[in-house]
Design a protein around this motif. Structure first.
Motif, PDB file in Angstrom:
ATOM      1  N   ILE A 189      -3.068 -11.779  -1.458  1.00 33.03           N
ATOM      2  CA  ILE A 189      -1.931 -10.892  -1.213  1.00 33.03           C
ATOM      3  C   ILE A 189      -2.344  -9.455  -1.494  1.00 33.03           C
ATOM      4  O   ILE A 189      -2.986  -9.164  -2.504  1.00 33.03           O
ATOM      5  N   ILE A 190      -1.978  -8.568  -0.584  1.00 32.14           N
ATOM      6  CA  ILE A 190      -2.219  -7.133  -0.734  1.00 32.14           C
ATOM      7  C   ILE A 190      -0.853  -6.472  -0.850  1.00 32.14           C
ATOM      8  O   ILE A 190       0.012  -6.671   0.008  1.00 32.14           O
ATOM      9  N   ARG A 191      -0.653  -5.717  -1.926  1.00 30.39           N
ATOM     10  CA  ARG A 191       0.603  -4.973  -2.143  1.00 30.39           C
ATOM     11  C   ARG A 191       0.224  -3.517  -2.389  1.00 30.39           C
ATOM     12  O   ARG A 191      -0.433  -3.216  -3.382  1.00 30.39           O
ATOM     13  N   LEU A 192       0.654  -2.635  -1.494  1.00 33.52           N
ATOM     14  CA  LEU A 192       0.283  -1.228  -1.618  1.00 33.52           C
ATOM     15  C   LEU A 192       1.494  -0.327  -1.424  1.00 33.52           C
ATOM     16  O   LEU A 192       2.277  -0.528  -0.482  1.00 33.52           O
ATOM     17  N   TRP A 193       1.611   0.661  -2.285  1.00 34.72           N
ATOM     18  CA  TRP A 193       2.606   1.707  -2.080  1.00 34.72           C
ATOM     19  C   TRP A 193       1.885   2.858  -1.387  1.00 34.72           C
ATOM     20  O   TRP A 193       0.844   3.309  -1.844  1.00 34.72           O
ATOM     21  N   ASP A 194       2.398   3.322  -0.275  1.00 33.24           N
ATOM     22  CA  ASP A 194       1.851   4.417   0.521  1.00 33.24           C
ATOM     23  C   ASP A 194       0.343   4.260   0.753  1.00 33.24           C
ATOM     24  O   ASP A 194      -0.458   5.070   0.303  1.00 33.24           O
ATOM     25  N   PRO A 195      -0.022   3.213   1.495  1.00 32.95           N
ATOM     26  CA  PRO A 195      -1.457   3.015   1.786  1.00 32.95           C
ATOM     27  C   PRO A 195      -1.957   4.129   2.707  1.00 32.95           C
ATOM     28  O   PRO A 195      -1.459   4.298   3.804  1.00 32.95           O
ATOM     29  N   THR A 196      -2.920   4.913   2.256  1.00 34.48           N
ATOM     30  CA  THR A 196      -3.347   6.077   3.014  1.00 34.48           C
ATOM     31  C   THR A 196      -4.803   5.992   3.462  1.00 34.48           C
ATOM     32  O   THR A 196      -5.409   6.999   3.780  1.00 34.48           O
ATOM     33  N   SER A 197      -5.360   4.807   3.529  1.00 31.69           N
ATOM     34  CA  SER A 197      -6.744   4.680   3.981  1.00 31.69           C
ATOM     35  C   SER A 197      -6.804   4.922   5.496  1.00 31.69           C
ATOM     36  O   SER A 197      -5.785   4.993   6.180  1.00 31.69           O
ATOM     37  N   THR A 198      -8.013   5.042   6.014  1.00 35.78           N
ATOM     38  CA  THR A 198      -8.196   5.306   7.439  1.00 35.78           C
ATOM     39  C   THR A 198      -8.168   4.036   8.283  1.00 35.78           C
ATOM     40  O   THR A 198      -8.219   4.112   9.503  1.00 35.78           O
ATOM     41  N   SER A 199      -8.072   2.886   7.629  1.00 38.00           N
ATOM     42  CA  SER A 199      -7.981   1.626   8.363  1.00 38.00           C
ATOM     43  C   SER A 199      -7.141   0.638   7.557  1.00 38.00           C
ATOM     44  O   SER A 199      -6.984   0.798   6.342  1.00 38.00           O
ATOM     45  N   PRO A 200      -6.589  -0.367   8.214  1.00 42.28           N
ATOM     46  CA  PRO A 200      -5.752  -1.330   7.490  1.00 42.28           C
ATOM     47  C   PRO A 200      -6.548  -2.068   6.419  1.00 42.28           C
ATOM     48  O   PRO A 200      -7.759  -2.275   6.565  1.00 42.28           O
ATOM     49  N   PRO A 201      -5.881  -2.488   5.343  1.00 42.80           N
ATOM     50  CA  PRO A 201      -6.560  -3.215   4.268  1.00 42.80           C
ATOM     51  C   PRO A 201      -6.738  -4.696   4.581  1.00 42.80           C
ATOM     52  O   PRO A 201      -7.090  -5.477   3.703  1.00 42.80           O
ATOM     53  N   TYR A 202      -6.457  -5.098   5.792  1.00 42.67           N
ATOM     54  CA  TYR A 202      -6.591  -6.490   6.246  1.00 42.67           C
ATOM     55  C   TYR A 202      -7.326  -6.473   7.580  1.00 42.67           C
ATOM     56  O   TYR A 202      -7.398  -5.458   8.276  1.00 42.67           O
ATOM     57  N   GLY A 203      -7.866  -7.629   7.934  1.00 42.39           N
ATOM     58  CA  GLY A 203      -8.616  -7.734   9.178  1.00 42.39           C
ATOM     59  C   GLY A 203      -7.719  -7.632  10.401  1.00 42.39           C
ATOM     60  O   GLY A 203      -6.606  -8.152  10.412  1.00 42.39           O
ATOM     61  N   ILE A 204      -8.235  -6.972  11.428  1.00 44.79           N
ATOM     62  CA  ILE A 204      -7.496  -6.840  12.690  1.00 44.79           C
ATOM     63  C   ILE A 204      -8.372  -7.189  13.891  1.00 44.79           C
ATOM     64  O   ILE A 204      -7.998  -6.944  15.029  1.00 44.79           O
ATOM     65  N   GLY A 205      -9.535  -7.775  13.621  1.00 47.02           N
ATOM     66  CA  GLY A 205     -10.476  -8.091  14.695  1.00 47.02           C
ATOM     67  C   GLY A 205     -10.123  -9.378  15.420  1.00 47.02           C
ATOM     68  O   GLY A 205      -9.092 -10.012  15.150  1.00 47.02           O
ATOM     69  N   PRO A 206     -10.976  -9.803  16.343  1.00 45.89           N
ATOM     70  CA  PRO A 206     -10.696 -10.986  17.152  1.00 45.89           C
ATOM     71  C   PRO A 206     -10.657 -12.291  16.360  1.00 45.89           C
ATOM     72  O   PRO A 206     -10.108 -13.281  16.841  1.00 45.89           O
ATOM     73  N   ASP A 207     -11.202 -12.296  15.145  1.00 51.80           N
ATOM     74  CA  ASP A 207     -11.170 -13.502  14.303  1.00 51.80           C
ATOM     75  C   ASP A 207      -9.987 -13.505  13.348  1.00 51.80           C
ATOM     76  O   ASP A 207      -9.861 -14.406  12.521  1.00 51.80           O
ATOM     77  N   ASP A 208      -9.133 -12.474  13.430  1.00 59.26           N
ATOM     78  CA  ASP A 208      -7.970 -12.348  12.557  1.00 59.26           C
ATOM     79  C   ASP A 208      -6.707 -12.447  13.406  1.00 59.26           C
ATOM     80  O   ASP A 208      -6.665 -11.961  14.530  1.00 59.26           O
ATOM     81  N   LEU A 209      -5.665 -13.060  12.830  1.00 57.69           N
ATOM     82  CA  LEU A 209      -4.362 -13.122  13.493  1.00 57.69           C
ATOM     83  C   LEU A 209      -3.377 -12.307  12.667  1.00 57.69           C
ATOM     84  O   LEU A 209      -3.217 -12.535  11.473  1.00 57.69           O
TER      85      LEU A 209
END
Length: 157
Positions: free
Chosen positions: A43-63
């Motif tokens: 589980i990822i819980r973030l207040w105001d996540p400001t990174s340049t990419s999501p903290p979870y996978g978004i590629g073809p192997d991720d849903l």
């Protein structure tokens, strides 16, 4: 689809929800994010996540799974994050499943949970948390905690 099949098909299955502030006619300003990998339990819980990419996978192997995914994807746009390759919108699936059928509690997440006999937050609590997000910042530490917990209840649901 069973967990075993999901595990063979995807590296991760991310259940994602954002809470955001969005005055009428404006773009959303994300407040917090909760994401849970259905396969690992992480589980990822973030207040105001400001990174340049999501903290979870978004590629073809991720849903990427959300209820009314357009809202979550609008937060991706607000952060200038890339879009997930594979998206499952459970609201669209629920509407497809119930097309032409009576849906006594509507097509919201609470309506879908009610339809399937699953537990969810009371409508009054949900409305209170939505109103808190709509109010906009600044938030106390207690309000931030409440919004993150509310966000997580939607992910779990």
């Amino acid at each position: 689809m069973t967990m075993a099949l999901l595990g063979r098909s995807f590296r991760a299955v991310w259940l994602v929800d954002f809470e955001f502030h969005q005055p009428d006619g404006q773009r959303p300003t994300p407040l917090c994010l909760v994401a849970k990998d259905l396969l690992s339990g992480r589980i990822i819980r973030l207040w105001d996540p400001t990174s340049t990419s999501p903290p979870y996978g978004i590629g073809p192997d991720d849903l990427f799974v959300a209820y009314h995914a357009a809202a979550e994807l609008s937060c991706h746009l607000a952060y200038c994050w890339p879009m997930p390759v594979r998206i499952l919108d459970l609201c669209v699936e629920f509407r497809l499943l119930t097309c032409g059928l009576p849906v006594p509690s509507g097509h919201s997440l609470l309506g879908a949970l009610t339809y399937f006999g699953l537990p969810g937050l009371e409508a009054a609590v949900k409305e209170e948390m939505r109103d808190l997000a709509k109010r906009g910042p600044p938030y106390t530490e207690e309000e931030k905690r409440q919004l993150l917990e509310y966000c997580e209840t939607d992910v779990v649901a």
